[in-house]
Design a protein around this motif. Sequence first.
Motif, PDB file in Angstrom:
ATOM      1  N   ALA A 159      20.338  -8.063 -12.656  1.00 32.01           N
ATOM      2  CA  ALA A 159      20.021  -7.283 -13.858  1.00 32.01           C
ATOM      3  C   ALA A 159      21.241  -6.514 -14.349  1.00 32.01           C
ATOM      4  CB  ALA A 159      18.870  -6.323 -13.570  1.00 32.01           C
TER       5      ALA A 159
ATOM      6  N   PHE B 229      14.331  -2.052 -15.564  1.00 29.06           N
ATOM      7  CA  PHE B 229      14.296  -2.668 -14.242  1.00 29.06           C
ATOM      8  C   PHE B 229      14.511  -1.658 -13.120  1.00 29.06           C
ATOM      9  CE2 PHE B 229      18.790  -2.613 -15.180  1.00 29.06           C
ATOM     10  CZ  PHE B 229      19.395  -2.394 -13.961  1.00 29.06           C
TER      11      PHE B 229
ATOM     12  N   VAL C 239      18.084  -8.229 -20.389  1.00 30.83           N
ATOM     13  CA  VAL C 239      17.753  -8.109 -18.970  1.00 30.83           C
ATOM     14  C   VAL C 239      16.385  -8.718 -18.685  1.00 30.83           C
ATOM     15  CG1 VAL C 239      17.192  -6.457 -17.156  1.00 30.83           C
ATOM     16  CG2 VAL C 239      19.236  -6.129 -18.530  1.00 30.83           C
TER      17      VAL C 239
ATOM     18  N   LEU D 188      15.839 -12.054 -16.258  1.00 32.84           N
ATOM     19  CA  LEU D 188      15.034 -12.038 -15.038  1.00 32.84           C
ATOM     20  C   LEU D 188      13.942 -13.105 -15.084  1.00 32.84           C
ATOM     21  CD1 LEU D 188      14.661  -8.205 -14.393  1.00 32.84           C
ATOM     22  CD2 LEU D 188      16.253  -9.803 -13.338  1.00 32.84           C
TER      23      LEU D 188
END
Length: 382
Positions: free
Chosen positions: A194, A310, A334, A338
């Motif tokens: 991340a 995150f 991000v 993911l």
Amino acid sequence: MNNTPRNLLHAWLQALATVARDKGVLLLLVGAPVLYGFFYPWFYADEVLTRVPVAVVDMDHSSLSRQITRFADADPRIEVRLVTGSEHEAQQALWRGEIEGYAVIPANLKRNVVRGENAVVSIEANGAYALLNKAVQFGFAEAVGTVSAGVEIRKLQASGQSAQQAHASRAPVQLQMVALFNPIEGYGSFVVPAVALLILQQTLLMGAALLAGTWVEAGQHRASATTWLGRLLALSTLGWASGLFYFGWIFVLHDYPRGGNPLGALALLACYVPAIAALGSLLGLWFGNRERALQVLLFTTLPIAFVAGFSWPVEALPEPLQWLRWLLPSTSGVQASLRLNQLGAPLQAALPHLCGLVLLGTVCTAAVLFATRPGRLIAKAV
């Protein structure tokens, strides 16, 4: 004959040459991603904490309490450094930093267990560090749970069951937990994939703003739309190279979860990088000064990390921030990364985030072209 493609190519090459001559921009766009790629994951190389120093406060002094202490010391997560009968002594050791937590075995523990009464072993850990706290809690929980299971099995055997029947009665349903997308449950495997998107954003954002501020200072910001599109393409080219370096080499080098949807990850980079380049250029035009752009953007990394969703629960953010954070490419980037690169989700699962990046990039690009058209005055930041 239309010379637009030739002019675009010339502007692209000229922008790359400008980056190569500017040591500050070159360091941000090329040097920083490489250095971060190798050195940032190094701090998380151990992945899982082991042998965290702890203490046991034994107020029972029985065979059962000594067994709990032995099982705790045998657990790979923790290491018993101190066994004492005083909780105050354990607290002092915790405050001095000699241990990271302790378990309190109460008096009459064995007597209560033999009588079938409830017995509680309390665990105190350093809550200021989440990873240490988790290791201490899990380590003692595993030790106490193993001893407790042994006591239950012996009771069942005493009632006439065989060893096999006692094991089956104690745990009729076997539970096996497997971490699908982070098999070793390491902190580095959680945070670095991340943070890599944040590194890509911040280095490219600062580099683009620095370069745009330089063009403003030199009076070269007023240029045709083709010239600016070539400049944005040059910045995007360097950003794509950095992204491929992380996705295609750094994640492999450190064996992070990756490759779930390679084509989706490429689609993410195709949308993510131009949005950053356009936003950075727009900020550089607004600042109008290369030093000011670097000074301001340098301190935005940590707040941006917190609102990315995150490392900090989004629900815990103030409601205005929950909306404003979508103006940053990293928020969508991000989350999409993911899903696509780590979880292997289909492209449809990240499509809203990709569309958000395309929209943000389009708006910022249009704003750059509008602000730099001939005869237009740019309102600089004071």
